[in-house]
Structures are given as structure tokens and as C-alpha cells.
Design an enzyme around this catalytic site. Structure first.
Site, PDB file in Angstrom:
ATOM      1  N   GLY A  46       0.826  -1.200   0.000  1.00 51.49           N
ATOM      2  CA  GLY A  46       0.000   0.000   0.000  1.00 51.49           C
ATOM      3  C   GLY A  46       0.858   1.246   0.000  1.00 51.49           C
ATOM      4  O   GLY A  46       2.020   1.214   0.427  1.00 51.49           O
ATOM      5  N   GLN A  51       3.014   9.964   1.141  1.00 49.49           N
ATOM      6  CA  GLN A  51       4.364   9.377   1.188  1.00 49.49           C
ATOM      7  C   GLN A  51       5.228   9.758  -0.014  1.00 49.49           C
ATOM      8  O   GLN A  51       6.441   9.596   0.019  1.00 49.49           O
ATOM      9  CB  GLN A  51       4.259   7.855   1.267  1.00 49.49           C
ATOM     10  CG  GLN A  51       3.675   7.358   2.579  1.00 49.49           C
ATOM     11  CD  GLN A  51       3.502   5.862   2.555  1.00 49.49           C
ATOM     12  OE1 GLN A  51       2.496   5.350   2.082  1.00 49.49           O
ATOM     13  NE2 GLN A  51       4.500   5.143   3.040  1.00 49.49           N
ATOM     14  N   CYS A  91       5.957  -0.223   6.944  1.00 54.09           N
ATOM     15  CA  CYS A  91       5.623   0.960   6.153  1.00 54.09           C
ATOM     16  C   CYS A  91       6.808   1.314   5.265  1.00 54.09           C
ATOM     17  O   CYS A  91       7.951   1.282   5.721  1.00 54.09           O
ATOM     18  CB  CYS A  91       5.316   2.113   7.108  1.00 54.09           C
ATOM     19  SG  CYS A  91       4.903   3.653   6.267  1.00 54.09           S
ATOM     20  N   LEU A  92       6.529   1.651   4.020  1.00 54.81           N
ATOM     21  CA  LEU A  92       7.616   2.014   3.104  1.00 54.81           C
ATOM     22  C   LEU A  92       8.337   3.276   3.560  1.00 54.81           C
ATOM     23  O   LEU A  92       9.463   3.532   3.150  1.00 54.81           O
ATOM     24  CB  LEU A  92       7.072   2.198   1.678  1.00 54.81           C
ATOM     25  CG  LEU A  92       6.533   0.912   1.030  1.00 54.81           C
ATOM     26  CD1 LEU A  92       5.926   1.214  -0.332  1.00 54.81           C
ATOM     27  CD2 LEU A  92       7.620  -0.142   0.920  1.00 54.81           C
ATOM     28  N   HIS A 133      -4.259   1.912   7.687  1.00 56.87           N
ATOM     29  CA  HIS A 133      -2.862   2.388   7.707  1.00 56.87           C
ATOM     30  C   HIS A 133      -2.671   3.524   6.687  1.00 56.87           C
ATOM     31  O   HIS A 133      -2.106   4.564   7.016  1.00 56.87           O
ATOM     32  CB  HIS A 133      -1.943   1.191   7.398  1.00 56.87           C
ATOM     33  CG  HIS A 133      -0.487   1.522   7.303  1.00 56.87           C
ATOM     34  ND1 HIS A 133       0.463   0.963   8.138  1.00 56.87           N
ATOM     35  CD2 HIS A 133       0.200   2.334   6.450  1.00 56.87           C
ATOM     36  CE1 HIS A 133       1.655   1.452   7.814  1.00 56.87           C
ATOM     37  NE2 HIS A 133       1.528   2.268   6.786  1.00 56.87           N
TER      38      HIS A 133
HETATM   39 NI    NI Z   1       2.809   3.366   5.521  1.00 52.90          NI
END
Ligand code: NI
Length: 167
Positions: A46, A51, A91-92, A133
Site C-alpha cells: 500500500g 508518502q 511501512c515504506l 494504515h
Molecule cells: Ni505506511
């Protein structure tokens, strides 16, 4: 399509609150396509526009085994959230860090898709976790902010060390 740079925690731009998308234009579809390419390349399940430093309410998710079921959610709204489930999340924007977070076990979501159609559906399991998230990112919240103060202190020390090593 293009891969976009992903902001890493604690970059202050991750705290920005995303604005609603007024209309699903070709520009928004291109953003979603670029976000999908970035997510698949990372690889991740995701990604929120926040981001990649675009502060609009767009998220992409693909939790399928074969990475061929892309979901694009624009202006997502939780209509219902019930139960509680704790799952390990990553998380990336926080590479290499995983920890347990408690979230609603079942949700009902309303959003627009990449064609601008309004959709409503129920989700549970990994999809429900991912939606919550990514929606947090749109509100300027990263999952590690749910951790205990002690864990966050340890994470901060680890990130400082990593950035020193990287010069
Ligand atoms: Ni994330």
C-alpha cells in the site's frame, strides 16, 4: 509512468494533512498510476500520496499474491469500524521496521475509484489493516506513532544511527 521518491519517517512532510480530490482528472489518474508503480517496485502492499509528497487524498493498495489486483481509493471515508485486531505492520516510509498495531477488525469504506465512481464495500483482515494504515497517512500519521514511548525512543535512536552511517 514513473517511480516517485518515498519520504522517510521522521520527515516533517509526512505530517501534512491531505486535501480532498475535487475531481478525478487525468492528472489524478497519472498520480495513482505512478504511485502504483512506486508501490510495486518497493515492493509494498500500500502507498498513500502523502508518502510521495503529494498532499491529496489518494491511496493505492494491492494485497493480492500475484500483484495484479490494484485498488485505487480516492477521498476514502470510513463509514463503520468495529471489533479490534492486532497485526504486525510495516511501512515504506519506515524501512525495515515492523511492529504490532491494534486497529478495527472490520470496516465499511466509501471512496471513489480511478474512474471517479463512488464505491462502498466491507473489508476485514489485511485489506482492513491496509486501508486504515494508508488513511492514517492522509491524516499525517505514521504507524510508529501508535507505539509506546519506549519503543519510539528506541526507533528514533536507530534512525539517527542509520542516518549517521549514511552520512
Ligand atoms: Ni505506511
Amino acid at each position: 509512468m514513473a517511480r516517485l521518491p518515498i519520504l522517510e519517517y521522521p520527515d516533517p512532510r509526512l505530517k501534512k494533512v491531505a486535501a480532498p480530490v475535487a475531481a478525478v482528472t487525468p492528472e489524478i489518474r497519472k498520480l495513482a498510476a505512478d504511485m502504483a508503480e512506486t508501490m510495486y517496485a518497493a515492493p509494498g502492499v500500500g502507498l498513500a500520496a502523502t508518502q510521495v509528497n503529494v498532499h491529496k487524498q489518494v491511496i493505492v493498495i494491492d494485497i493480492s499474491e500475484h500483484r495484479d489486483e490494484l485498488r485505487v481509493f480516492i477521498n476514502p471515508v470510513l463509514l463503520e469500524a468495529e471489533g479490534e485486531a492486532e497485526n504486525e505492520e510495516g511501512c515504506l516510509s519506515v524501512p525495515g521496521y515492523y511492529d504490532k498495531v491494534a486497529r478495527a477488525a472490520r470496516i465499511r469504506l466509501r471512496a471513489q475509484n480511478e474512474r471517479g465512481e463512488t464505491i462502498e464495500f466491507d473489508a476485514e483482515g489485511l485489506l482492513a489493516v491496509c486501508v486504515q494504515h494508508e488513511m492514517d497517512h492522509l491524516r499525517g500519521k505514521v504507524f510508529v506513532e501508535y507505539l509506546s514511548p519506549l519503543k519510539r525512543t528506541r526507533l528514533a535512536a536507530r534512525l539517527r544511527k542509520k542516518h549517521q552511517l549514511a552520512g
